[in-house]
Design a protein around this motif. Sequence first.
Motif, PDB file in Angstrom:
ATOM      1  N   GLY A  16       0.818  -1.215   0.000  1.00  0.00           N
ATOM      2  CA  GLY A  16       0.000   0.000   0.000  1.00  0.00           C
ATOM      3  C   GLY A  16       0.847   1.257   0.000  1.00  0.00           C
ATOM      4  O   GLY A  16       0.539   2.224  -0.702  1.00  0.00           O
ATOM      5  N   THR A  17       1.927   1.240   0.783  1.00  0.00           N
ATOM      6  CA  THR A  17       2.847   2.383   0.804  1.00  0.00           C
ATOM      7  C   THR A  17       3.468   2.596  -0.570  1.00  0.00           C
ATOM      8  O   THR A  17       3.593   3.732  -1.050  1.00  0.00           O
ATOM      9  CB  THR A  17       3.956   2.137   1.845  1.00  0.00           C
ATOM     10  N   LEU A  18       3.854   1.508  -1.209  1.00  0.00           N
ATOM     11  CA  LEU A  18       4.462   1.593  -2.537  1.00  0.00           C
ATOM     12  C   LEU A  18       3.497   2.199  -3.546  1.00  0.00           C
ATOM     13  O   LEU A  18       3.869   3.103  -4.310  1.00  0.00           O
ATOM     14  CB  LEU A  18       4.878   0.205  -2.999  1.00  0.00           C
ATOM     15  N   VAL A  19       2.271   1.722  -3.568  1.00  0.00           N
ATOM     16  CA  VAL A  19       1.287   2.220  -4.545  1.00  0.00           C
ATOM     17  C   VAL A  19       1.018   3.698  -4.325  1.00  0.00           C
ATOM     18  O   VAL A  19       0.960   4.489  -5.278  1.00  0.00           O
ATOM     19  CB  VAL A  19      -0.013   1.399  -4.457  1.00  0.00           C
ATOM     20  N   ARG A  20       0.868   4.095  -3.067  1.00  0.00           N
ATOM     21  CA  ARG A  20       0.628   5.518  -2.776  1.00  0.00           C
ATOM     22  C   ARG A  20       1.812   6.369  -3.226  1.00  0.00           C
ATOM     23  O   ARG A  20       1.624   7.457  -3.791  1.00  0.00           O
ATOM     24  CB  ARG A  20       0.351   5.709  -1.278  1.00  0.00           C
ATOM     25  N   TYR A  21       3.019   5.875  -2.978  1.00  0.00           N
ATOM     26  CA  TYR A  21       4.207   6.643  -3.363  1.00  0.00           C
ATOM     27  C   TYR A  21       4.290   6.782  -4.878  1.00  0.00           C
ATOM     28  O   TYR A  21       4.600   7.869  -5.390  1.00  0.00           O
ATOM     29  CB  TYR A  21       5.472   5.976  -2.824  1.00  0.00           C
ATOM     30  N   ILE A  22       4.052   5.697  -5.596  1.00  0.00           N
ATOM     31  CA  ILE A  22       4.086   5.765  -7.059  1.00  0.00           C
ATOM     32  C   ILE A  22       3.071   6.787  -7.568  1.00  0.00           C
ATOM     33  O   ILE A  22       3.380   7.590  -8.461  1.00  0.00           O
ATOM     34  CB  ILE A  22       3.825   4.373  -7.670  1.00  0.00           C
ATOM     35  N   HIS A  23       1.872   6.777  -7.013  1.00  0.00           N
ATOM     36  CA  HIS A  23       0.861   7.741  -7.442  1.00  0.00           C
ATOM     37  C   HIS A  23       1.322   9.173  -7.195  1.00  0.00           C
ATOM     38  O   HIS A  23       1.188  10.042  -8.072  1.00  0.00           O
ATOM     39  CB  HIS A  23      -0.464   7.482  -6.710  1.00  0.00           C
ATOM     40  N   GLU A  24       1.860   9.426  -6.004  1.00  0.00           N
ATOM     41  CA  GLU A  24       2.304  10.786  -5.683  1.00  0.00           C
ATOM     42  C   GLU A  24       3.475  11.202  -6.559  1.00  0.00           C
ATOM     43  O   GLU A  24       3.523  12.335  -7.065  1.00  0.00           O
ATOM     44  CB  GLU A  24       2.685  10.857  -4.204  1.00  0.00           C
ATOM     45  N   ALA A  25       4.450  10.307  -6.744  1.00  0.00           N
ATOM     46  CA  ALA A  25       5.653  10.651  -7.500  1.00  0.00           C
ATOM     47  C   ALA A  25       5.356  10.855  -8.975  1.00  0.00           C
ATOM     48  O   ALA A  25       5.837  11.822  -9.591  1.00  0.00           O
ATOM     49  CB  ALA A  25       6.703   9.556  -7.320  1.00  0.00           C
ATOM     50  N   VAL A  26       4.571   9.973  -9.565  1.00  0.00           N
ATOM     51  CA  VAL A  26       4.244  10.107 -10.988  1.00  0.00           C
ATOM     52  C   VAL A  26       3.445  11.381 -11.225  1.00  0.00           C
ATOM     53  O   VAL A  26       3.676  12.109 -12.203  1.00  0.00           O
ATOM     54  CB  VAL A  26       3.479   8.861 -11.486  1.00  0.00           C
ATOM     55  N   SER A  27       2.514  11.679 -10.322  1.00  0.00           N
ATOM     56  CA  SER A  27       1.732  12.916 -10.453  1.00  0.00           C
ATOM     57  C   SER A  27       2.619  14.148 -10.364  1.00  0.00           C
ATOM     58  O   SER A  27       2.402  15.143 -11.076  1.00  0.00           O
ATOM     59  CB  SER A  27       0.659  12.978  -9.357  1.00  0.00           C
ATOM     60  N   LYS A  28       3.637  14.091  -9.507  1.00  0.00           N
ATOM     61  CA  LYS A  28       4.527  15.237  -9.306  1.00  0.00           C
ATOM     62  C   LYS A  28       5.522  15.393 -10.456  1.00  0.00           C
ATOM     63  O   LYS A  28       5.656  16.470 -11.031  1.00  0.00           O
ATOM     64  CB  LYS A  28       5.276  15.063  -7.995  1.00  0.00           C
ATOM     65  N   TYR A  29       6.224  14.318 -10.804  1.00  0.00           N
ATOM     66  CA  TYR A  29       7.301  14.411 -11.790  1.00  0.00           C
ATOM     67  C   TYR A  29       6.786  14.629 -13.208  1.00  0.00           C
ATOM     68  O   TYR A  29       7.478  15.193 -14.046  1.00  0.00           O
ATOM     69  CB  TYR A  29       8.174  13.163 -11.737  1.00  0.00           C
TER      70      TYR A  29
END
Length: 274
Positions: free
Chosen positions: A241-254
């Motif tokens: 769950g932590t991984l999926v949330r991080y990917i969503h945040e990072a992809v949205s940001k970068y």
Amino acid sequence: MFGPQLSAADAVALEDVVVPRYLSQFASLLLDMMLPYDAARVVNLGCWHGYPDALVAEKMPGGKLVGVTSSAAVLEAARAKAAGMPGMQTSYVVHEGALPVPLPEDGFTHAFSLHPTCRRGERQALTSELRRLLVPGGQAMIALPLRGSFAELSDMGRECALKQDLTSLNAALDAASAARPTPETIVQEFEAAGLTDIDVDVQLVSVSFGSGREFLEDPVARLAVMPELVAMIDVEDAVSGTLVRYIHEAVSKYWSEGAFELTVNVGCASGRCP
């Protein structure tokens, strides 16, 4: 192994978005490699919403096809699609448990799986199941993302492991990378299942999205890419769950403004039952 649980609404999204933008890349290789056969008997393990069954029917009219899915909600869509292809008799089976599926051995001339969602270590069992279902001389096929696929998302996973000091995640990412097949390793897996005359075709493609947010909201990500990626990474649910949330945040940001290009190393392996 047969992908996420799908709803009736997901079947519509698959047909309208995921197939033309993504799954068709895998189906194209598979259909090119599929050997013609009179009175073919075909089984599609993990048949999504009945795809690519209509294309199989066009290639081998007059045959029979059985689709196996873990999602009962998509059966209506699969059967509706089948009604429009009178050249092939079709039936669909729901199977939510482990392999083997409730079908007889030595019953099919062709057995295939399109973009299966296998956890690490499960793909060999799937290949062996395809082999079990085939008549002598029958053809087994798997079309799936090979090593090098989704590199952009894997990079975000490693960034997550580093920034949040998740040693288990970093180890799982390394293991997932090693487990994702290459043309050479999938040949070895087919040989281990007792298949011969093995061939592998590969095509590197890039699937473009207007932004990172557009990718994350697209059914391609929700129904195909992210479930497959997460299934390969063997970690506890909390870490996943932590991984999926991080990917969503990072992809949205970068990729908040520029286009997001998803790299996919599309592969299809074919082997014959001796």
